[in-house]
Design a protein around this motif. Structure first.
Motif, PDB file in Angstrom:
ATOM      1  N   SER A 155      19.290  72.998 -63.129  1.00 47.68           N
ATOM      2  CA  SER A 155      19.731  71.738 -63.710  1.00 47.68           C
ATOM      3  C   SER A 155      20.369  70.798 -62.689  1.00 47.68           C
ATOM      4  N   ASP A 156      21.562  70.255 -63.005  1.00 48.02           N
ATOM      5  CA  ASP A 156      22.221  69.272 -62.140  1.00 48.02           C
ATOM      6  C   ASP A 156      22.481  69.819 -60.751  1.00 48.02           C
ATOM      7  N   ALA A 157      22.767  71.120 -60.650  1.00 46.75           N
ATOM      8  CA  ALA A 157      23.057  71.714 -59.342  1.00 46.75           C
ATOM      9  C   ALA A 157      21.830  71.665 -58.434  1.00 46.75           C
ATOM     10  N   VAL A 158      20.626  71.776 -59.014  1.00 51.34           N
ATOM     11  CA  VAL A 158      19.399  71.686 -58.210  1.00 51.34           C
ATOM     12  C   VAL A 158      19.218  70.259 -57.701  1.00 51.34           C
ATOM     13  N   LYS A 159      19.494  69.296 -58.577  1.00 49.66           N
ATOM     14  CA  LYS A 159      19.388  67.888 -58.157  1.00 49.66           C
ATOM     15  C   LYS A 159      20.327  67.607 -56.988  1.00 49.66           C
ATOM     16  N   GLU A 160      21.549  68.127 -57.097  1.00 50.56           N
ATOM     17  CA  GLU A 160      22.524  67.932 -56.016  1.00 50.56           C
ATOM     18  C   GLU A 160      22.080  68.644 -54.744  1.00 50.56           C
ATOM     19  N   PHE A 161      21.474  69.837 -54.903  1.00 50.03           N
ATOM     20  CA  PHE A 161      20.974  70.612 -53.759  1.00 50.03           C
ATOM     21  C   PHE A 161      19.923  69.820 -52.986  1.00 50.03           C
ATOM     22  N   TYR A 162      18.946  69.269 -53.709  1.00 50.09           N
ATOM     23  CA  TYR A 162      17.888  68.515 -53.037  1.00 50.09           C
ATOM     24  C   TYR A 162      18.416  67.191 -52.469  1.00 50.09           C
ATOM     25  N   PHE A 163      19.379  66.585 -53.150  1.00 46.26           N
ATOM     26  CA  PHE A 163      19.978  65.355 -52.638  1.00 46.26           C
ATOM     27  C   PHE A 163      20.649  65.611 -51.287  1.00 46.26           C
ATOM     28  N   ASN A 164      21.430  66.707 -51.211  1.00 44.69           N
ATOM     29  CA  ASN A 164      22.113  67.041 -49.957  1.00 44.69           C
ATOM     30  C   ASN A 164      21.117  67.397 -48.856  1.00 44.69           C
ATOM     31  N   ASN A 165      20.042  68.096 -49.231  1.00 47.12           N
ATOM     32  CA  ASN A 165      19.022  68.434 -48.233  1.00 47.12           C
ATOM     33  C   ASN A 165      18.363  67.168 -47.682  1.00 47.12           C
ATOM     34  N   ASN A 166      18.061  66.221 -48.570  1.00 44.71           N
ATOM     35  CA  ASN A 166      17.458  64.957 -48.130  1.00 44.71           C
ATOM     36  C   ASN A 166      18.413  64.189 -47.217  1.00 44.71           C
ATOM     37  N   ARG A 167      19.681  64.185 -47.573  1.00 45.14           N
ATOM     38  CA  ARG A 167      20.672  63.488 -46.754  1.00 45.14           C
ATOM     39  C   ARG A 167      20.731  64.092 -45.345  1.00 45.14           C
ATOM     40  N   MET A 168      20.735  65.440 -45.289  1.00 45.92           N
ATOM     41  CA  MET A 168      20.775  66.103 -43.976  1.00 45.92           C
ATOM     42  C   MET A 168      19.509  65.812 -43.177  1.00 45.92           C
ATOM     43  N   LEU A 169      18.355  65.753 -43.863  1.00 47.50           N
ATOM     44  CA  LEU A 169      17.111  65.468 -43.177  1.00 47.50           C
ATOM     45  C   LEU A 169      17.142  64.076 -42.544  1.00 47.50           C
ATOM     46  N   PHE A 170      17.645  63.099 -43.302  1.00 51.01           N
ATOM     47  CA  PHE A 170      17.732  61.734 -42.758  1.00 51.01           C
ATOM     48  C   PHE A 170      18.694  61.676 -41.575  1.00 51.01           C
ATOM     49  N   GLU A 171      19.795  62.447 -41.651  1.00 53.00           N
ATOM     50  CA  GLU A 171      20.748  62.465 -40.538  1.00 53.00           C
ATOM     51  C   GLU A 171      20.112  63.090 -39.301  1.00 53.00           C
TER      52      GLU A 171
ATOM     53  N   VAL B 221      27.383  84.341 -65.003  1.00 49.76           N
ATOM     54  CA  VAL B 221      26.794  83.069 -65.406  1.00 49.76           C
ATOM     55  C   VAL B 221      27.896  82.016 -65.509  1.00 49.76           C
ATOM     56  N   HIS B 222      27.926  81.102 -64.559  1.00 45.46           N
ATOM     57  CA  HIS B 222      28.900  80.013 -64.541  1.00 45.46           C
ATOM     58  C   HIS B 222      28.178  78.694 -64.812  1.00 45.46           C
ATOM     59  N   SER B 223      28.947  77.643 -64.905  1.00 44.46           N
ATOM     60  CA  SER B 223      28.319  76.332 -65.136  1.00 44.46           C
ATOM     61  C   SER B 223      27.643  75.807 -63.876  1.00 44.46           C
ATOM     62  N   LYS B 224      28.096  76.248 -62.689  1.00 44.13           N
ATOM     63  CA  LYS B 224      27.561  75.714 -61.434  1.00 44.13           C
ATOM     64  C   LYS B 224      26.490  76.597 -60.806  1.00 44.13           C
ATOM     65  N   TYR B 225      26.488  77.887 -61.121  1.00 46.03           N
ATOM     66  CA  TYR B 225      25.517  78.792 -60.490  1.00 46.03           C
ATOM     67  C   TYR B 225      25.365  80.049 -61.338  1.00 46.03           C
TER      68      TYR B 225
END
Length: 870
Positions: free
Chosen positions: A698-714, A587-591
């Motif tokens: 938490s925050d890591a999920v938000k970052e995950f979906y943000f990166n997925n959205n960015r890749m989708l737009f690209e 159990v880490h802070s990031k995953y």
């Protein structure tokens, strides 16, 4: 007397002497950075001897599972060759924590051995510490006088520091000890040679049976000794040796501790124990090693390539190798011994029965894997032999086989001897020592003595309720390692910092002095029941009150992930079945990482169900229900889940979120809503029957979906802003597949045209139709071309090279008749010539391929290949 009766009599004897019987601690150490495995009965009581905790009883007794295969106590290479060393063994012990001392310990030991177990007094010898000039210590006169009142003086042996002064490590509690030895030789042999002269001389029938340690000193970092404030007793008696004596046997392996396993090996392999020394050693090795591996797996340690897991893998591979070499077993069979072991020892150690299927599956998979490695190693060794210019095989080459491919060195030496070669043992040992020195230097830690500023009998953890506190520095010391450099360990009277444990990482944060100076805490660990804070520097002033502050953001993220592991555990049992059990977590802070028992890969639908289950609990806003200091029995009756391999006290802490309830010492969110969302990012196998899920919250999920959205737009941008990018990509894939088919057909046509050209270029060389040439084809095209030519041309030796995308390819085809006639091997040839292209490869004797990163070496490889034919 059966082994079960021997164990019970020992425990009951000390129970009658007002000792509390405690269960064996797990064999795999979890919260002691100085040890991988429990190697002595006292390990689980170190915190009491150091004065860091107060035991519930000052008199304790147990039978402790121990493993001695690494570090200072390493018996591995002796196991099987003699009849009394073991990897895993039971240590019967009794302890006094500041209560009774030498008088009682000596008297009770003699009473148990001679009056309860009825061992002949004339077969026993005792030893006492003779003193040490180095430590300015005299003869242990007290122990000598106590023994003199019990046994004749000619049976009291004065032992040196090596044999009769016990130390926990380079630092810490230590003291003189008194060993009890037993002579089980025949009357005739005893008449010829006095038993006293054979004590501590590695005689198989004059062996140490019990060691009574009188812990009365503390070894400081500078090597000096200081008296302990309280004196302690720590004894350890080898259970297997005791059974040998009481069952009137000449070997531990002839007792009922091992005979059921030996009989099963005989049945499986068809080999008879007692007829041949090599066979006997192999059977002893296997019977011993399966115990060590099975108990380790039951305690939660799976075989792996690092740390404790590597040690377990090495033990198992040693057993497999002995079976392969001396019992003619080339198929997995050691896993079949687990059933016998669990039936034999499951009553005393129920974890063997409860974890039976897992243990068997893991061992079977490890056997299958290493037997394949052995076959590969034999091919590689054959290549080394062929390339050798003399009858001595280079030690560095043998070390490469050992280090890179896990090929046992003793097997290498045996095969070389059979083929008329010898091993450069000195060269191998030099390479091995160099590797050990590198490893030791990387992990070596030096520790100064503790600088004690104040006495504080009990350190309090307040981190469940607060992330900051006013604290006082109780003690500190400097530690140095190659990995982390200079650091300082700080211990406070109380702390809000969570120490690494139960899979959860330790807290980080800072310490603020009254004048505003800040010291950063980079990690927190638990050692001997103390919470130790790691810092790169010391506060300028070590007195006064400090403000200790935990990094709130990291703690909150870690708590989200920890609570998610509990919900994930519940989800897996709900979706997959109640056979699912946690086998480890990180159990880490990031995953978060969660290992669990399950027999197959999870389907996409099952993963979706698990995710939905967890997120439903998050959306349900379930509050944390925490109970502290709950009696263990009561917690289990409430349905709390305990983890195998974990050590629990008489009282425990339970964590409940809805229907999920577990024993847990970690930190958690106050409400599941704080997790925000749960997302699985991977699922895969760790070992046979063990799966692993990695997930984020938490925050890591938000970052995950943000990166997925960015890749989708690209992607949409690349597809000219397609309204349906999925459909557009599918069309591109279809077009690409069609183009690939066209290219493949063109390459085949090109190869057919090239085939006739190459056949015309073949030359007669050494009885073969030979050609070595660079061509403009990929690896697949070369293979098709080679096999087509081989179908048309007899005695073909074809060596083709190619360059693609800056990389080199070498391919060798040899007609099967030519392979047999000239003893050629395409795999060996491409491996050896692969060095010219800075690469390697392999294959079968008639066709093999190598790849490398240096195309400039192709001409030299083409030139050198002629030597193999001419």
């Amino acid at each position: 007397m059966t082994s079960q009766e021997v164990r019970n009599q020992f425990l009951n004897f000390f129970k009658e002497k007002n000792h509390k019987i405690v269960p064996s601690a797990p064999m795999v150490m979890k919260d002691d950075p100085s040890l991988m495995f429990t190697n002595a009965g006292m390990n689980q009581f170190k915190e009491y001897f150091l004065g860091n905790s107060v035991p519930k009883s000052k008199r304790l007794t147990d039978s402790q599972k121990c493993l001695r295969v690494s570090g200072k106590h390493n018996d591995l290479e002796e196991v099987g060759k003699d009849t009394y060393h073991h990897t895993m063994f039971e240590m019967l012990g009794n302890w006094s924590i500041g209560d009774y001392f030498k008088k009682e310990a000596i008297a009770w030991a003699w009473e148990l051995l001679t009056e309860v177990y009825k061992i002949d007094k004339d077969s026993l010898y005792v030893s006492v510490f003779e003193g040490s000039e180095d430590d300015d210590l005299p003869l242990d006169q007290e122990a000598y006088d106590l023994w003199k009142a019990i046994v004749p003086e000619d049976r009291i042996i004065k032992g040196n520091k090596k044999d009769n002064f016990w130390e926990m490590g380079d630092q810490g509690p230590c003291g003189p000890c008194s060993e009890i030895h037993v002579d089980i030789r025949s009357k005739e042999e005893k008449a010829k040679v006095d038993g006293a002269s054979l004590v501590n001389q590695d005689h198989p029938q004059v062996v140490e049976i019990w060691n009574l340690v009188f812990m009365q000193f503390n070894r400081k970092a500078n090597g000096s000794l200081e008296p302990l404030p309280e004196k302690h007793i720590d004894t350890g008696m080898g259970f297997e040796r005791l059974c040998m004596v009481l069952q009137n046997k000449q070997s531990n392996y002839d007792t009922d501790v091992f005979t059921p396993l030996i009989r099963e090996v005989e049945i499986i392999t068809g080999k008879k124990y007692g007829n041949n020394e090599e066979t006997d050693i192999a059977i002893r090795v296997i019977s011993d090693h399966v115990r060590a591996v099975a108990f380790s797996i039951a305690d939660g340690q799976l075989p792996s390539n690092t740390g404790a897991g590597y040690v377990i893998r090495r033990i198992l591979r040693r057993a497999i190798r002995y079976g392969f070499t001396f019992l003619d077993t080339n198929k997995p069979f050691i896993h079949r011994l687990v059933r016998v072991l669990s039936e034999q020892m499951g009553k005393a150690f129920p974890e063997l029965k409860e974890q039976y299927q897992l243990i068997e599956n893991v061992i079977k998979e490890e056997e299958s894997s290493f037997l394949s490695t052995l076959e590969q190693g034999l091919v590689l060794l054959d290549s080394v032999i062929k390339s050798s210019k003399n009858k001595t095989i280079d030690g560095d080459k043998a070390f490469e086989l050992y280090d890179t491919f896990g090929f046992p060195i003793d097997l290498t030496a045996l095969i070389l001897e059979e083929k008329g070669y010898q091993l450069d043992t000195e060269g191998f040992e030099k390479a091995l020592k160099a590797q050990k020195d590198r490893s030791r230097a990387a992990s070596e830690v030096s520790k100064d003595d503790w600088n004690i500023l104040m006495t504080d009998t009990e350190q309090e953890f307040i981190g469940y309720d607060s992330l900051e506190a006013n604290v006082k520095l109780v003690k500190y010391r400097k530690v140095t390692s190659k990995k982390d450099g200079d650091q300082y360990q700080l211990v406070f009277n109380l702390t809000p910092f969570y120490a690494e444990g139960g899979g959860q990482v330790g807290d980080k944060g800072y310490l603020e002095a009254p004048n505003g100076d800040v010291t950063y805490i980079v990690d927190t660990k638990r050692e001997n029941n103390e919470i130790v804070h790691f810092a790169k520097s010391l506060p300028k002033e070590d007195s006064g009150t400090f403000k200790a502050v935990v990094d709130e953001r990291q703690r909150r993220r870690t708590e989200s992930n920890h609570t998610a592991t509990h919900l994930l555990h519940q989800a897996l049992r709900e979706v997959l079945g109640t056979h699912v059990e946690q086998k480890g977590s990180a159990v880490h802070s990031k995953y978060l990482r969660f290992d669990f028992s399950h027999f197959s890969k999870l389907t996409t639908e099952e993963l979706r169900e698990v995710e939905n289950f967890v997120n439903a609990r998050i959306d349900g806003h379930l509050p944390l229900e925490e109970s502290r200091n709950v009696p263990m029995k009561e917690a289990m009756e409430q349905g709390a889940m305990a983890l195998f391999g974990e050590k629990y006290g008489d009282t425990v802490r339970t964590i409940r979120f809805g229907q999920s309830i577990e024993l847990c010492g970690g930190t958690h969110v106050k409400n599941t809503a704080d997790i925000w969302h749960f997302k699985i990012v991977s699922e895969g196998a760790v070992a046979a029957g063990i799966r692993r899920i990695e997930a984020i919250t938490s925050d890591a999920v938000k970052e995950f979906y943000f990166n997925n959205n960015r890749m989708l737009f690209e992607i949409k941008d690349m597809l000219k802003n397609s309204q349906d990018p999925v459909k557009s990509v599918a069309i591109l894939q279809e077009e690409n597949a069609a183009l690939k088919k066209q290219v493949e057909q063109l390459l085949k046509d090109k190869a057919k045209g090239l085939k006739n050209e190459l056949i015309a270029e073949l030359e007669d060389l050494g009885g073969a139709k030979f050609l070595a040439k660079k061509v403009d084809l990929d690896a697949g095209g070369i293979k098709d071309l080679a096999f087509e030519m081989g179908g048309q041309v007899d005695n073909l030796f074809l060596f083709l090279a190619s360059e693609k995308d800056g990389k080199a390819i070498l391919s060798c085809y040899i007609s099967k008749d030519l392979v047999a006639e000239k003893d050629l091997n395409a795999g060996t040839i491409v491996r050896e010539l692969g060095k010219y292209i800075q690469g390697g490869g392999g294959g079968q004797p008639f066709f093999a391929t190598a790849g490398g990163k240096n195309p400039d070496g192709i001409p030299e490889a083409l030139d050198k290949v002629r030597a193999y034919v001419s």
